[in-house]
Design a protein around this motif. Structure first.
Motif, PDB file in Angstrom:
ATOM      1  N   GLU A 129       0.826  -1.203   0.000  1.00 12.58           N
ATOM      2  CA  GLU A 129       0.000   0.000   0.000  1.00 12.58           C
ATOM      3  C   GLU A 129       0.864   1.258   0.000  1.00 12.58           C
ATOM      4  O   GLU A 129       0.540   2.250  -0.670  1.00 12.58           O
ATOM      5  N   VAL A 130       1.959   1.213   0.716  1.00 13.38           N
ATOM      6  CA  VAL A 130       2.874   2.359   0.749  1.00 13.38           C
ATOM      7  C   VAL A 130       3.508   2.567  -0.617  1.00 13.38           C
ATOM      8  O   VAL A 130       3.661   3.705  -1.078  1.00 13.38           O
ATOM      9  N   ARG A 131       3.875   1.466  -1.275  1.00 15.98           N
ATOM     10  CA  ARG A 131       4.454   1.592  -2.613  1.00 15.98           C
ATOM     11  C   ARG A 131       3.481   2.260  -3.577  1.00 15.98           C
ATOM     12  O   ARG A 131       3.883   3.067  -4.424  1.00 15.98           O
ATOM     13  N   LEU A 181      -3.380  11.998  -0.088  1.00 15.61           N
ATOM     14  CA  LEU A 181      -3.785  12.284   1.285  1.00 15.61           C
ATOM     15  C   LEU A 181      -4.849  11.298   1.754  1.00 15.61           C
ATOM     16  O   LEU A 181      -4.759  10.743   2.866  1.00 15.61           O
ATOM     17  N   ALA A 182      -5.862  11.049   0.909  1.00 14.35           N
ATOM     18  CA  ALA A 182      -6.943  10.130   1.273  1.00 14.35           C
ATOM     19  C   ALA A 182      -6.406   8.719   1.509  1.00 14.35           C
ATOM     20  O   ALA A 182      -6.778   8.047   2.487  1.00 14.35           O
ATOM     21  N   ARG A 183      -5.516   8.269   0.641  1.00  9.66           N
ATOM     22  CA  ARG A 183      -4.973   6.915   0.776  1.00  9.66           C
ATOM     23  C   ARG A 183      -4.041   6.804   1.983  1.00  9.66           C
ATOM     24  O   ARG A 183      -3.979   5.752   2.635  1.00  9.66           O
ATOM     25  N   SER A 184      -3.317   7.874   2.292  1.00  9.78           N
ATOM     26  CA  SER A 184      -2.433   7.857   3.457  1.00  9.78           C
ATOM     27  C   SER A 184      -3.233   7.790   4.746  1.00  9.78           C
ATOM     28  O   SER A 184      -2.873   7.059   5.685  1.00  9.78           O
ATOM     29  N   ILE A 185      -4.318   8.538   4.806  1.00 11.36           N
ATOM     30  CA  ILE A 185      -5.184   8.516   5.999  1.00 11.36           C
ATOM     31  C   ILE A 185      -5.808   7.136   6.169  1.00 11.36           C
ATOM     32  O   ILE A 185      -5.866   6.584   7.282  1.00 11.36           O
ATOM     33  N   ALA A 186      -6.270   6.555   5.061  1.00 14.59           N
ATOM     34  CA  ALA A 186      -6.846   5.211   5.118  1.00 14.59           C
ATOM     35  C   ALA A 186      -5.801   4.202   5.586  1.00 14.59           C
ATOM     36  O   ALA A 186      -6.108   3.285   6.368  1.00 14.59           O
ATOM     37  N   PHE A 187      -4.578   4.359   5.117  1.00 14.19           N
ATOM     38  CA  PHE A 187      -3.490   3.462   5.526  1.00 14.19           C
ATOM     39  C   PHE A 187      -3.267   3.554   7.028  1.00 14.19           C
ATOM     40  O   PHE A 187      -3.087   2.520   7.713  1.00 14.19           O
ATOM     41  N   MET A 188      -3.247   4.764   7.579  1.00 10.86           N
ATOM     42  CA  MET A 188      -3.013   4.927   9.018  1.00 10.86           C
ATOM     43  C   MET A 188      -4.146   4.335   9.841  1.00 10.86           C
ATOM     44  O   MET A 188      -3.916   3.768  10.918  1.00 10.86           O
ATOM     45  N   LYS A 189      -5.366   4.437   9.342  1.00  8.55           N
ATOM     46  CA  LYS A 189      -6.497   3.858  10.064  1.00  8.55           C
ATOM     47  C   LYS A 189      -6.391   2.337  10.122  1.00  8.55           C
ATOM     48  O   LYS A 189      -6.738   1.718  11.138  1.00  8.55           O
ATOM     49  N   ARG A 190      -5.922   1.747   9.058  1.00 10.98           N
ATOM     50  CA  ARG A 190      -5.784   0.290   9.011  1.00 10.98           C
ATOM     51  C   ARG A 190      -4.515  -0.192   9.706  1.00 10.98           C
ATOM     52  O   ARG A 190      -4.436  -1.352  10.120  1.00 10.98           O
ATOM     53  N   ASN A 191      -3.537   0.711   9.799  1.00 10.87           N
ATOM     54  CA  ASN A 191      -2.238   0.324  10.374  1.00 10.87           C
ATOM     55  C   ASN A 191      -1.791   1.367  11.408  1.00 10.87           C
ATOM     56  O   ASN A 191      -0.816   2.107  11.172  1.00 10.87           O
ATOM     57  N   ALA A 195       1.727   4.716  11.983  1.00 11.36           N
ATOM     58  CA  ALA A 195       1.269   6.102  11.811  1.00 11.36           C
ATOM     59  C   ALA A 195       2.392   7.016  11.351  1.00 11.36           C
ATOM     60  O   ALA A 195       2.161   7.979  10.612  1.00 11.36           O
ATOM     61  N   ASP A 196       3.633   6.710  11.778  1.00 15.15           N
ATOM     62  CA  ASP A 196       4.750   7.545  11.354  1.00 15.15           C
ATOM     63  C   ASP A 196       4.961   7.467   9.844  1.00 15.15           C
ATOM     64  O   ASP A 196       5.303   8.474   9.198  1.00 15.15           O
ATOM     65  N   VAL A 197       4.734   6.284   9.279  1.00 18.01           N
ATOM     66  CA  VAL A 197       4.842   6.137   7.826  1.00 18.01           C
ATOM     67  C   VAL A 197       3.749   6.937   7.132  1.00 18.01           C
ATOM     68  O   VAL A 197       4.005   7.652   6.158  1.00 18.01           O
ATOM     69  N   GLY A 198       2.529   6.834   7.658  1.00 17.28           N
ATOM     70  CA  GLY A 198       1.418   7.581   7.078  1.00 17.28           C
ATOM     71  C   GLY A 198       1.646   9.079   7.135  1.00 17.28           C
ATOM     72  O   GLY A 198       1.372   9.798   6.168  1.00 17.28           O
TER      73      GLY A 198
END
Length: 239
Positions: A129-131, A181-191, A195-198
């Motif tokens: 997801e980060v990639r 931004l939307a995908r980063s926020i979704a990533f932090m919610k799931r992981n 959060a530091d990566v997000g």
């Protein structure tokens, strides 16, 4: 950025009938283009650093930014000297005032590239997801560098048409920023443990969006310099 000019294009504002004034303007143009080229390379290196999680490459971006700072001082000194010695008016005055503003924007672009590169260590993960989000960031940075190149090209050639093209291109970067931004926020919610990566992703996206905005600012200055119309803050964007 070296290119040939067709007969239908306007003459460069960095040309003057006075031989000494002409030489000074050419020197200023060359310094500006060198500074702009350095900023474009910084953007590319910063993108490479976060894509590969390469901290060493990130430090090299920070080191190279010192050269951009030196470029700023040299360009400012030259522009101020020309203002003091030549007492320009009209078109020449608008050119030099614009040049000083362009230099300031370029220096800030260098700083933003450093800010992106500084996230390299934080973003050193193989998470799929980060990639995917990094791919969006890479496209944002590439588009921002393209906008910068076109804006500087428009500036040195005094070509408002090219500057207007940059204004239109900014919308696509804004859309990519919103998506990242939307995908980063979704990533932090799931992981939540990442959060530091997000946060690194969101801050990088903001820096890259800012780079595109600064390229847009340069283009807006060109429109004013050439057409005498102030199109800042969305006064006119349809072309």
């Amino acid at each position: 950025m070296t290119r040939s000019r067709s007969a239908s294009e306007p003459a460069s504002p960095f040309r003057h009938t006075d031989r000494h004034f002409d030489a000074e303007l050419r020197e200023l143009k060359d310094r500006l283009l060198a500074m702009g080229g350095r900023c474009e390379r910084l953007i590319a290196e910063a993108l490479g650093a976060i894509e590969d999680g390469d901290v060493k490459r990130a430090r090299a971006v920070d080191d190279a930014d010192r050269l951009v700072n030196a470029d700023e001082l040299a360009c400012d000194e030259l522009a101020v000297r020309i203002l003091a010695l030549r007492s320009p008016v009209g078109r020449d005055l608008r050119l030099l005032v614009t040049a000083l503003k362009v230099v300031a924007s370029l220096e800030t672009i260098g700083d933003e590239a450093v800010n992106v590169a500084e996230r390299a260590g934080t973003l050193a993960t193989d998470a799929e997801e980060v990639r995917g989000i990094k791919a969006i960031l890479h496209e944002m940075g590439s588009r921002g560098a393209e906008m910068l190149d076109l804006a500087l090209d428009a500036f040195v050639d005094g070509n408002a048409e090219r500057a207007h093209r940059v204004l239109v291109m900014d919308d696509a970067v804004d859309a990519m920023h919103a998506r990242a931004l939307a995908r980063s926020i979704a990533f932090m919610k799931r992981n939540p443990m990442m959060a530091d990566v997000g946060m690194g992703l969101t801050s990088s996206a903001k820096c890259l969006e800012r780079i595109a905005d600064l390229a847009t600012n340069i283009a807006e200055m060109v429109v004013y310099m050439v057409e005498g119309e102030d199109v800042r803050h969305g006064a006119r964007r349809v072309h």
